[in-house]
Design a protein around this motif. Structure first.
Motif, PDB file in Angstrom:
ATOM      1  N   GLU A 103       0.779  -0.969   0.089  1.00 63.02           N
ATOM      2  CA  GLU A 103      -0.165  -0.053  -0.041  1.00 63.02           C
ATOM      3  C   GLU A 103       0.816   1.393  -0.034  1.00 63.02           C
ATOM      4  N   GLU A 104       1.971   1.247   0.664  1.00 65.06           N
ATOM      5  CA  GLU A 104       2.760   2.314   0.774  1.00 65.06           C
ATOM      6  C   GLU A 104       3.797   2.649  -0.655  1.00 65.06           C
TER       7      GLU A 104
ATOM      8  N   ARG B 124       1.112   4.537  -2.730  1.00 68.81           N
ATOM      9  CA  ARG B 124       0.892   5.928  -2.555  1.00 68.81           C
ATOM     10  C   ARG B 124       2.458   6.584  -2.939  1.00 68.81           C
TER      11      ARG B 124
ATOM     12  N   GLU C  71       2.565   7.134  -6.593  1.00 67.90           N
ATOM     13  CA  GLU C  71       1.421   8.093  -7.307  1.00 67.90           C
ATOM     14  C   GLU C  71       2.018   9.514  -6.675  1.00 67.90           C
TER      15      GLU C  71
ATOM     16  N   ALA D  48       3.114  11.404   0.095  1.00 65.09           N
ATOM     17  CA  ALA D  48       2.467  10.235   0.283  1.00 65.09           C
ATOM     18  C   ALA D  48       2.055   9.914   1.726  1.00 65.09           C
TER      19      ALA D  48
END
Length: 360
Positions: free
Chosen positions: A182-183, A186, A189, A282
């Motif tokens: 998940e990190e 982020r 992105e 993030a």
């Protein structure tokens, strides 16, 4: 006129004691021996004889050089030939620290007590930024001092290395930080606009486990896209290695514009500001770029890779170094415990049935 007594051990194991005096003359400190002196008159006579020898030019021909002079005249030229350019640069500023703290002592005057005192003062001091000094930094300085004195032993300037009796500071700097899925999403992105150049760099680091310096040194000639292999050269351990390229790594390479064989793949230079900015956007805290290499090793371990395979991919020379990066995640621990529990159930079931039949 201070009088000193020094006890030292020869290679044969024999313990000897040497007495010497100390006095200053013409801006320089001298330590002439006082062999056989017992009374104050004997020490004064030894001082007068040494002073006459100094004036006559007989004293000092066999004097050992100071640590500062030995570093400038012997060690640094030797290190420039035998060490890598990056290591030699760090040696120079660490040598400046040693010259400031211990440079005025002659090689034969350095004792474990003086080195321990230097180590304590460095540990209690602060850096240029005003922050506490890390124990690892002090250990690096003591290691360098030991290497300098070892070179002095090879050249016949010393009989023993006093650093051998100095213990290193205990370190507790092992990081157990790795990037979750998940990190990772982020973080990628957050790499847009001025930080767009970080995307292929991060992906390649996560899929190959290469160090930041190795990525920046990577040239187009090091990519074998026919065999899907990256040749990593000029590594930290001075041992070249080959890393297979998976699909994710191929996609990261495809995002880069090709250049000449001798050109570096990543021409971005320093990425500290862009990296910190991406992590802040993030919402990721306490993440270093080197943790991407840690993430690569952790994911390999979770995928079932053995320690020898991980060590070969990371370029480690010992399995103990690999163990630092291949610690089990919470999910890996839970799976291992659950698998052990399932095995115990399978083994226990036949035993219960046998017991019931016996009672019937």
């Amino acid at each position: 006129m201070p009088v000193y007594t020094r006890t030292y051990r020869l290679k044969t194991g024999v313990v000897k004691t040497r007495k010497f005096i100390k006095f200053d003359f013409d801006g320089q400190t001298y330590y002439p021996p006082a062999k056989g002196a017992r009374t104050l008159a004997d020490y004064k006579r030894a001082e007068a004889e040494a002073l006459n020898d100094i004036i006559a030019g007989k004293w000092g021909k066999d004097q050992k050089p100071t640590l500062k002079d030995f570093i400038l005249e012997q060690y640094l030229p030797w290190a420039q030939i035998h060490h890598k350019a990056s290591n030699h640069q760090s040696d120079r500023w660490r040598c400046a620290v040693l010259s400031t703290g211990l440079g005025d002592y002659r090689l034969n005057e350095l004792t474990p007590f003086l080195i321990e005192k230097f180590k304590r003062e460095r540990m209690n001091g602060t850096t240029k930024r005003g922050t506490p000094r890390a124990p690892a930094s002090v250990n690096h300085e003591i290691t360098l001092l030991s290497a300098i004195l070892h070179l002095a032993m090879d050249q016949g300037q010393l009989e023993t290395n006093p650093c051998r009796k100095v213990k290193k500071l205990r370190l507790n700097n092992r990081r157990h930080r790795y990037l979750s899925d998940e990190e990772e999403t982020r973080l990628l992105e957050a790499c847009f606009g001025r930080r767009q150049h970080l995307v292929p760099l991060i992906k390649l680091a996560l899929q190959t486990g290469m160090r930041r310096g190795e990525l920046f040194k990577l040239a187009w000639r090091d990519l074998d896209l026919v065999r899907d292999i990256i040749h990593v050269r000029d590594t930290k351990s001075n041992r070249d290695r080959a890393i297979p390229i998976n699909e994710e790594a191929r996609q990261a390479i495809a995002q880069l514009s090709t250049g000449r064989n001798d050109e570096q793949i990543f021409m971005c230079g320093e990425i500290k500001r862009a990296w910190n900015s991406a992590c802040k956007i993030a919402g990721i805290e306490d993440l270093h770029f080197h943790d991407l290499r840690h993430t690569f090793a952790t994911r390999l371990a979770d995928a079932g890779a053995d320690a020898f395979t991980i060590a070969a991919l990371l370029g480690h020379t010992t399995i103990q170094m690999t163990a630092r990066y291949t610690h089990a995640t919470d999910q890996g621990k839970r799976s291992a415990v659950e698998n052990m529990g399932n095995r115990c159930k399978i083994v226990a079931m036949p035993e219960r049935r046998v017991v019931r039949k016996m009672f019937k």
